[in-house]
Design an enzyme around this catalytic site. Structure first.
Site: not given
Ligand code: CO
Length: 231
Positions: A41, A43, A45, A97, A100
């Site tokens: 992803c 993302d 993080r 994750h 999400c």
């Molecule tokens: Co995500």
């Protein structure tokens, strides 16, 4: 200059890498030999290198909103093809994750913009497993959908012409499904590791069942524990 701190941090980082491993960048400038490909992803993080302790040159990365892999995505397929055919990676890891945002939007029909059309693929996955998903307590559905979105990603990587051709010519390359906890920094193996075409569909069914069975068993034993008769 607003981004000066990033550039000065980079200068220090490059110098310390060169100090610890003289010739590190010169070696990398010749060619890359990553053993791993990461499909994850976007993302912020979930940075592939940092959470796996890998250095530049060690992992070939493709990231998109909610780590979706679909058969017609030429961007993902091109990176997977380059990694498998040219770089000869030994492992392709599809990593999702928990929590999400893209999967959450898909689950709850939240409109976020252009990406609605992208995460529509996750809604197809949600609808395919609607019966078992809706039978779970509401608070568990997001993380379960995060897990089965990874499993569908692994399935789609494995069924791509890239992996089918690689396995047909006897190339040793494994596709894995992992999920990461942004709340604790820990990776979990979803136990769907594929080494050949024959394994794909049985492993897919087993992985989906394992995800739901784990939750369903947990919930039925919790129900027994809470029932007045058990006291
Ligand atoms: Co995500």
């Amino acid at each position: 200059m607003p981004l000066r701190h990033l550039l000065s941090h980079n200068k220090q980082w490059a110098a310390s890498m060169e100090r610890d491993k003289p010739g590190f960048f010169t070696g990398l400038s010749q060619q890359q030999h990553p053993r791993y490909m990461w499909v994850g992803c976007s993302d912020s993080r979930v940075p592939a290198n940092q959470i796996t302790g890998l250095e530049p040159g060690e992992v070939f990365v493709h990231r998109n909103v909610a780590n979706v892999v679909v058969h017609s995505d030429l961007n993902a397929l091109s990176t997977i093809q380059y990694a498998v055919d040219m770089l000869k990676v030994e492992h392709v890891i599809v990593c999702g994750h928990y929590g999400c945002g893209g999967v959450h939007a898909a689950l709850e029909n939240v409109r976020i913009g252009l990406a609605d059309n992208w995460i529509r693929h996750i809604q197809d996955v949600r609808d395919m497993h609607a019966q078992r998903l809706l039978a779970l307590p509401k608070e568990e559905r997001l993380n379960v959908l995060c897990e089965i979105n990874v499993i569908h990603g692994v399935l789609n990587v494995a069924q791509s012409t890239v992996m089918q051709d690689a396995w047909a010519r006897g190339q040793v390359v494994t596709v894995h499904g992992w999920i990461y906890g942004v709340h604790d920094g820990v990776l979990h193996d979803l136990l769907m590791s594929l080494h050949s075409t024959d394994e794909v569909l049985p492993a897919y069914k087993a992985a989906i069942d394992a995800v739901f069975d784990a939750k369903e068993n947990l919930n039925s034993s919790a129900a027994i524990g809470l029932s007045p008769a058990a006291k």
